[in-house]
Design a protein around this motif. Structure first.
Motif, mmCIF file in Angstrom:
data_model
loop_
_atom_site.group_PDB
_atom_site.id
_atom_site.type_symbol
_atom_site.label_atom_id
_atom_site.label_comp_id
_atom_site.label_asym_id
_atom_site.label_seq_id
_atom_site.Cartn_x
_atom_site.Cartn_y
_atom_site.Cartn_z
ATOM 1 N N VAL A 235 0.839 -1.210 0.000
ATOM 2 C CA VAL A 235 0.000 0.000 0.000
ATOM 3 C C VAL A 235 0.872 1.257 0.000
ATOM 4 O O VAL A 235 0.473 2.300 -0.543
ATOM 5 C CB VAL A 235 -0.983 0.009 1.190
ATOM 6 C CG1 VAL A 235 -1.924 -1.179 1.108
ATOM 7 C CG2 VAL A 235 -0.264 0.051 2.538
ATOM 8 N N GLY A 236 2.068 1.157 0.574
ATOM 9 C CA GLY A 236 2.971 2.304 0.598
ATOM 10 C C GLY A 236 3.413 2.743 -0.781
ATOM 11 O O GLY A 236 3.708 3.931 -1.000
ATOM 12 N N LEU A 268 -6.463 -18.342 6.203
ATOM 13 C CA LEU A 268 -6.410 -18.055 4.770
ATOM 14 C C LEU A 268 -6.591 -16.577 4.442
ATOM 15 O O LEU A 268 -5.962 -16.046 3.528
ATOM 16 C CB LEU A 268 -7.502 -18.878 4.070
ATOM 17 C CG LEU A 268 -7.759 -18.649 2.593
ATOM 18 C CD1 LEU A 268 -6.520 -18.955 1.777
ATOM 19 C CD2 LEU A 268 -8.931 -19.510 2.126
ATOM 20 N N GLU A 269 -7.458 -15.876 5.178
ATOM 21 C CA GLU A 269 -7.824 -14.502 4.822
ATOM 22 C C GLU A 269 -7.514 -13.525 5.956
ATOM 23 O O GLU A 269 -7.758 -13.817 7.122
ATOM 24 C CB GLU A 269 -9.313 -14.435 4.481
ATOM 25 C CG GLU A 269 -9.747 -13.063 3.980
ATOM 26 C CD GLU A 269 -11.243 -13.017 3.701
ATOM 27 O OE1 GLU A 269 -11.610 -12.880 2.514
ATOM 28 O OE2 GLU A 269 -12.032 -13.131 4.653
ATOM 29 N N TRP A 270 -6.997 -12.363 5.597
ATOM 30 C CA TRP A 270 -6.652 -11.312 6.555
ATOM 31 C C TRP A 270 -7.343 -10.014 6.153
ATOM 32 O O TRP A 270 -7.805 -9.849 5.019
ATOM 33 C CB TRP A 270 -5.139 -11.091 6.596
ATOM 34 C CG TRP A 270 -4.384 -12.185 7.288
ATOM 35 C CD1 TRP A 270 -4.465 -13.529 7.045
ATOM 36 C CD2 TRP A 270 -3.412 -12.019 8.332
ATOM 37 N NE1 TRP A 270 -3.623 -14.211 7.881
ATOM 38 C CE2 TRP A 270 -2.958 -13.325 8.676
ATOM 39 C CE3 TRP A 270 -2.884 -10.920 8.994
ATOM 40 C CZ2 TRP A 270 -2.008 -13.531 9.665
ATOM 41 C CZ3 TRP A 270 -1.932 -11.119 9.983
ATOM 42 C CH2 TRP A 270 -1.502 -12.431 10.317
ATOM 43 N N SER A 271 -7.399 -9.073 7.089
ATOM 44 C CA SER A 271 -8.012 -7.761 6.860
ATOM 45 C C SER A 271 -6.992 -6.666 7.150
ATOM 46 O O SER A 271 -6.166 -6.803 8.063
ATOM 47 C CB SER A 271 -9.239 -7.570 7.766
ATOM 48 O OG SER A 271 -10.209 -8.552 7.501
ATOM 49 N N ALA A 272 -7.052 -5.591 6.372
ATOM 50 C CA ALA A 272 -6.090 -4.496 6.531
ATOM 51 C C ALA A 272 -6.789 -3.152 6.437
ATOM 52 O O ALA A 272 -7.811 -3.006 5.749
ATOM 53 C CB ALA A 272 -4.994 -4.600 5.466
ATOM 54 N N TYR A 273 -6.209 -2.155 7.115
ATOM 55 C CA TYR A 273 -6.781 -0.821 7.179
ATOM 56 C C TYR A 273 -5.668 0.192 6.972
ATOM 57 O O TYR A 273 -4.625 0.138 7.633
ATOM 58 C CB TYR A 273 -7.428 -0.621 8.554
ATOM 59 C CG TYR A 273 -8.087 0.715 8.784
ATOM 60 C CD1 TYR A 273 -9.039 1.217 7.903
ATOM 61 C CD2 TYR A 273 -7.781 1.473 9.916
ATOM 62 C CE1 TYR A 273 -9.656 2.427 8.132
ATOM 63 C CE2 TYR A 273 -8.395 2.683 10.163
ATOM 64 C CZ TYR A 273 -9.335 3.157 9.259
ATOM 65 O OH TYR A 273 -9.944 4.370 9.500
ATOM 66 N N ALA A 274 -5.863 1.112 6.011
ATOM 67 C CA ALA A 274 -4.809 2.065 5.650
ATOM 68 C C ALA A 274 -5.373 3.472 5.534
ATOM 69 O O ALA A 274 -6.590 3.667 5.355
ATOM 70 C CB ALA A 274 -4.167 1.654 4.332
ATOM 71 N N GLU A 275 -4.487 4.451 5.625
ATOM 72 C CA GLU A 275 -4.850 5.857 5.505
ATOM 73 C C GLU A 275 -4.025 6.514 4.424
ATOM 74 O O GLU A 275 -2.819 6.243 4.283
ATOM 75 C CB GLU A 275 -4.634 6.587 6.835
ATOM 76 C CG GLU A 275 -5.029 8.052 6.802
ATOM 77 C CD GLU A 275 -4.898 8.730 8.167
ATOM 78 O OE1 GLU A 275 -5.309 9.900 8.299
ATOM 79 O OE2 GLU A 275 -4.393 8.081 9.097
ATOM 80 N N LYS A 276 -4.650 7.410 3.654
ATOM 81 C CA LYS A 276 -3.948 8.122 2.574
ATOM 82 C C LYS A 276 -3.122 9.251 3.155
ATOM 83 O O LYS A 276 -3.617 10.057 3.945
ATOM 84 C CB LYS A 276 -4.967 8.698 1.585
ATOM 85 C CG LYS A 276 -4.325 9.374 0.358
ATOM 86 C CD LYS A 276 -3.613 8.368 -0.495
ATOM 87 C CE LYS A 276 -3.140 8.975 -1.811
ATOM 88 N NZ LYS A 276 -2.268 10.118 -1.664
ATOM 89 N N LEU A 277 -1.853 9.278 2.771
ATOM 90 C CA LEU A 277 -0.950 10.310 3.269
ATOM 91 C C LEU A 277 -1.124 11.616 2.504
ATOM 92 O O LEU A 277 -1.606 11.633 1.386
ATOM 93 C CB LEU A 277 0.497 9.817 3.131
ATOM 94 C CG LEU A 277 0.832 8.543 3.913
ATOM 95 C CD1 LEU A 277 2.243 8.075 3.586
ATOM 96 C CD2 LEU A 277 0.675 8.789 5.399
#
Length: 277
Positions: A235-236, A268-277
């Motif tokens: 994501v970076g 099997l499945e993961w969750s991710a949370y990101a913020e826009k810089l």
């Protein structure tokens, strides 16, 4: 959505998903099926039956919905719009209108958007003014262009939801979508789920040989995956900062254990949370 509707038949203290619209959004035959799960023995049988295809996937699906709902709820004061990719028959947009009146863009393939529009007319009489249905194919169409045609503005601090979608896309499409989201306003949020790359590559089946056969061998339905250690860098590349990543064990501890239920989740499945810089 069948899972969400079945979970609604659990007593409130044992419920993993709280969605009183889920059953209404289902086709008639599935509404009948869900109605049978008002009886606990039938409900337990259905949940156990789901384990034959993918052990632990019931907990995965329920927990990822809760994770996304929590992140959206916590972000509401700081966002201007919500974009749901691969919306299907999801009810999130319509539950959200009970709380706030911000634009919500539901994005999916044209055939699915047509089905969604018909369903919303049947259940609600028509979509709320704040909800816009956006028909596109991420493999071919430009996401932001299509959103703009329905009133989306790049200055919106948007909350993007991509639940159970990335594995169905090619890596080129995922990267092109992320490249488009580079234009999102600072402070925008992105929550998404992903399947582990080693499953896609056939190196680790996570006890789900039947699922692997269905989605990788008989048909190439699932095509993209990530590894947890690679998500921050991924994501970076597109101007996003990974805020939180939640694996199945953590999600079960957070959501399943308080209910007293003994469900286990698949790795099997993961969750991710990101913020826009």
């Amino acid at each position: 959505m069948v899972l969400a509707a079945v979970e609604q038949n659990e007593p409130p203290g044992r419920r993993l998903v709280d969605d009183d619209l889920a059953a209404l959004f289902l086709p008639g035959a599935l509404r009948w099926l869900v109605a049978t799960t008002r009886w606990a023995p039938v409900r337990r049988l259905m949940i156990r039956g789901s384990e034959f295809t993918g052990p632990g996937l019931w907990a995965n699906l329920a927990c990822r919905k809760r994770f996304i709902a929590d992140k959206l709820r916590d972000a509401l004061d700081g966002i201007d719009a919500v974009v749901i990719l691969g919306a299907g028959l999801d009810t999130r947009a319509y539950l959200l209108t009970r709380q706030v009146r911000i634009p919500v863009f539901e994005v999916d393939l044209p055939i699915n958007i047509a089905r969604k529009a018909e369903t919303v007319r049947r259940v609600l009489g028509g979509p709320p003014l704040s909800v816009r249905l956006v028909a596109l194919d991420l493999e071919r169409d430009d996401l932001l262009t299509s959103l703009a045609e329905h009133g989306y503005h790049t200055e919106y601090r948007a909350f993007f939801i991509c639940e159970g979608v990335t594995q169905y896309l090619s890596e080129d499409t995922v990267r092109r979508t992320m490249e488009g989201l580079r234009a999102a306003a600072p402070g925008s949020r992105l929550v998404f789920t992903y399947v582990r790359r080693d499953f896609i590559d056939g190196k680790n089946l996570y006890g789900t040989r039947t699922l692997y056969r269905n989605v990788r061998q008989r048909k190439q339905l699932w095509r993209f995956g990530l590894e947890p250690d690679d998500v921050a860098a991924f994501v970076g590349e597109y101007g996003w900062r990974l805020v939180e990543q939640a694996g199945p064990d953590e999600l079960c501890e957070r959501y399943v254990q308080p209910t007293g239920r003994s469900l286990k989740a698949s790795q099997l499945e993961w969750s991710a949370y990101a913020e826009k810089l």
